[in-house]
Scaffold this active site. Structure first.
Site, PDB file in Angstrom:
ATOM      1  N   ASP A   1      -7.905   5.532  -2.833  1.00  0.00           N
ATOM      2  CA  ASP A   1      -7.134   4.395  -2.330  1.00  0.00           C
ATOM      3  C   ASP A   1      -6.787   3.464  -3.482  1.00  0.00           C
ATOM      4  OD1 ASP A   1      -5.907   2.414  -0.938  1.00  0.00           O
ATOM      5  OD2 ASP A   1      -7.555   1.983   0.420  1.00  0.00           O
TER       6      ASP A   1
ATOM      7  N   HIS B   1      -2.039   0.863   7.112  1.00  0.00           N
ATOM      8  CA  HIS B   1      -2.405   1.131   5.718  1.00  0.00           C
ATOM      9  C   HIS B   1      -2.020   2.557   5.350  1.00  0.00           C
ATOM     10  CE1 HIS B   1      -4.380   0.276   1.998  1.00  0.00           C
ATOM     11  NE2 HIS B   1      -5.334   1.198   2.148  1.00  0.00           N
TER      12      HIS B   1
ATOM     13  N   CYS C   1       0.819  -1.212   0.000  1.00  0.00           N
ATOM     14  CA  CYS C   1       0.000   0.000   0.000  1.00  0.00           C
ATOM     15  C   CYS C   1       0.853   1.263   0.000  1.00  0.00           C
ATOM     16  CB  CYS C   1      -0.951  -0.010   1.186  1.00  0.00           C
ATOM     17  SG  CYS C   1      -0.131  -0.068   2.807  1.00  0.00           S
TER      18      CYS C   1
END
Length: 696
Positions: free
Chosen positions: A492, A476, A432
């Site tokens: 995202d 994250h 991520c």
């Protein structure tokens, strides 16, 4: 002959001194239990202390045990001084001038270890006993979970057993000592519970940092490629959340913590670093009343940082938080222990209003290092030219991530210079943090203000679905882009590349790769397909969670909230009165019981009744008998009054002393009854000897 006797006496004194030096003045069993208590109390600190300090303490305790066995000698004064100086210098080099509660507690452990070398007498034993009891309380500064609490209590129980064995000369039965301790604990438990509930919990007047620079598992204020992927291999808890209403869906659980908006080509940082505040008052309980719909309580583990985590559009409902820019929140002091705070969810889009994008902020969120990632810049220009709006550009970029061969992995390759180019065009494999960094770079290169947000995403239900558990592997990174008229919008890229990560969690997203907690073979999360292991893990977490909330977290505001539900409008003053009343009543009951036992014991003890009869016999003869006279004193008074009664009086006194202080471990009930009959006969002899004087 006299010279031979003098020589023998000298040999005897030398032997006694040698035994004293070897440590045999202390009962072996008592010392063994004291050593065991030390080892148990050292266990909660094994992951905090330097390894050499633990080894040194164990060696010092082992040295004392070898001296008890006569294998080695305890060091003399100068040898002890040399050991102390060497270990203190080593400790000073380890600490390097830092001072905190953590360093002070570590030095205290070192002092406990050194104390073993001078534990030679009962007095030293008592001193070490109290020092080790204090060590148990020090442990609670760093370990407050219920399992470590039980370990601490076990250590204290072992210490108390050692004290009883010392008092009994090392001949008492350990099991009998444990039973006696259990009975005493049950008797004092009600008083302890009442004092725990009603004793006023007031914040300290000052506080000092618990830790100095001790590394902790958790999110930091910088992000480089691979940072969060390493954190994602940790199952340590980050925080737990209890909701007053319905729990949000997994895809909505974005826990915002930090904004990173400055990029140097490799690492993302905060534009302005947060100031280091001086330690303030401890404010660890942020709960205010019962949870209402739209509110949630967070119990965050110690992180050593001031930032906390909250859902989007949250507002602070507890007074231990302050609002920071960009819709973030900060504690009043670093979270060096577990901290509880309460948040509320706002239905309005407060995030866009509180952070208007003025010209200064626009340039801040468009900053890029010059001369880096040329291919990514070219792609950004193409997307900008072909897109009608920033939202359309973002949609095109997310579609690229979704349709092309980009992979979400916990095993990302090492990125060279121009890491964004390498990720987008060469490797196409990352975590991520990689994709959030690349997306923010592309958006800024296309003229869209953007920033990296790091925190946590997801969380699993605890036992019974009562709360959420968010662990470090839920860490994250994502992106927020500024859209005129809409404010900051969450973007995202992970949701486009690996939807399962956002919808279900990292464990499901990594199921095919098999990289989830690959080095943590003992982690229960790796065996979620085995219901028994999962059930046990969740039940243990529930037990510890409730312990932290209702026992460890039972502090000022929480206590006052509980008291407000009781009749009488109880405040701090009333709590003080109640506490004083409980203590006074306990002392009164203890005094009454002690007096009753003293008099009742005299009535129940046949030997005590015989002593009382002896005293009355002398008083009838006009002899003044002092209160609490011992059998030897009574024998002396009898001899002075009637010399003919000297022998029976002396025999009677010796028999009484043997009855009370002689060995009784092998005496049976029949033998005890026989000794009582003999005592009565000897008292009769004393009475007849005194009567002969009167008759004569």
């Amino acid at each position: 002959m006299s010279r031979a006797r003098s020589w023998l006496r000298g040999r005897h004194r030398g032997s006694a001194a040698a035994k004293s030096e070897a440590g045999t003045l202390l009962p072996t069993r008592a010392l063994l239990w004291l050593l065991a208590g030390f080892l148990v109390l050292l266990t909660p600190q094994w992951d905090r202390l330097p390894w050499w300090l633990i080894v040194a303490c164990l060696l010092l305790a082992f040295w004392r045990w070898l001296a008890q066995q006569g294998t080695v000698r305890l060091p003399g004064r100068w040898s002890r001084l040399a050991v102390m100086v060497a270990l203190t210098v080593a400790y000073g080099l380890t600490v390097r001038g830092q001072f905190s509660v953590d360093t002070a507690a570590s030095f205290f452990v070192l002092a406990v270890g050194l104390k073993w070398l001078e534990t030679r007498s009962s007095r030293d034993f008592f001193v070490l006993f109290f020092i080790l009891t204090y060590l148990a309380s020090v442990n609670f500064l760093f370990q407050q979970g219920i399992l470590w609490t039980l370990v601490n209590l076990a250590g204290v129980v072992i210490l108390l057993v050692s004290l009883q064995l010392l008092q009994g000369g090392g001949t008492g039965a350990s099991l009998k000592s444990l039973r006696r301790l259990a009975v005493m604990s049950l008797k004092t438990l009600p008083i302890v519970v009442l004092l725990f509930v009603f004793f006023p919990r007031m914040a300290p007047l000052w506080s000092v940092p618990l830790v100095s620079s001790e590394a902790r598992t958790g999110i930091s204020d910088t992000m480089s490629p691979g940072d969060i992927s390493s954190l994602a291999q940790s199952r340590e808890r980050a925080f737990r959340v209890t909701f007053g209403g319905d729990i949000p869906a997994h895809r909505e659980r974005y826990w915002r913590g930090l904004i990173l908006d400055r990029f140097d080509g490799e690492t993302w940082r905060q534009w302005q670093t947060e100031p280091q505040l001086r330690p303030g008052r401890v404010a660890l309980d942020g709960g205010v009343g019962e949870l209402q719909p739209g509110q949630y309580d967070v119990l965050m583990e110690a992180s050593g940082q001031r930032w906390v985590y909250a859902l989007e559009n949250s507002v602070a409902n507890s007074d231990n938080l302050r609002r920071a820019p960009a819709g973030l929140f900060r504690l009043q002091r670093p979270a060096d222990t577990a901290v509880r705070y309460r948040m509320g969810l706002s239905e309005t889009g407060a995030l866009s209003r509180v952070d208007p994008l003025v010209a200064e902020n626009r340039s801040r969120y468009l900053q890029l290092p010059s001369g880096t990632n040329p291919r990514a810049r070219s792609l950004a220009e193409e997307l900008r030219a072909s897109s009608e709006s920033p939202l359309a550009l973002i949609g095109t970029l997310m579609n690229r991530f979704n349709t092309e061969a980009y992979h979400y992995t916990l095993r990302p390759p090492e990125m060279p210079d121009n890491s964004v180019d390498a990720l987008l065009f060469d490797e196409k494999r990352g975590f991520c943090a990689h994709y959030a960094s690349a997306t923010t770079f592309l958006l800024r290169a296309a003229g869209i203000p953007a920033r990296v947000v790091i925190g946590y995403q997801g969380g699993v239900s605890g036992a019974g679905g009562e709360y959420l558990i968010v662990r470090q592997y839920d860490a994250h990174a994502w992106v927020e882009a500024w859209i005129d008229g809409a404010g900051w919008v969450r973007v995202d890229p992970t949701a486009a590349i690996a939807p399962d990560r956002i919808e279900l969690g990292i464990q499901d997203a990594m199921a095919d790769e098999g990289s989830f907690l690959e080095n943590a073979w003992a982690s229960p999360e790796r065996y979620r397909n085995i219901p028994g292991i999962q059930w046990m893990s969740l039940q243990m977490d529930r037990l510890n969670y409730n312990w932290q909330r209702w026992v460890v977290g039972y502090q000022g505001q929480f206590q006052m909230d509980l008291m407000s539900r009781l009749p009488g409008n109880i405040g701090l003053r009333e709590l003080g009165y109640i506490t004083a009343g409980v203590l006074g009543l306990a002392m009164l009951i203890a005094g009454v019981v002690a007096v009753f036992r003293h008099h009742g014991g005299s009535r129940r003890d046949p030997a005590a009744r015989l002593i009382a009869s002896w005293m009355r016999l002398l008083e009838k003869q006009g002899v003044q008998v002092p209160a609490g006279a011992t059998p030897d004193q009574l024998a002396r008074l009898t001899r002075e009054h009637q010399p003919r009664a000297a022998k029976p009086a002396g025999n009677f006194a010796a028999a009484l002393n043997s009855h009370y202080y002689g060995p009784s471990s092998t005496a049976s009930a029949r033998r005890t009854a026989l000794s009582q009959a003999e005592l009565k006969q000897q008292l009769g002899s004393v009475r007849r000897a005194i009567a002969r004087r009167r008759n004569g």
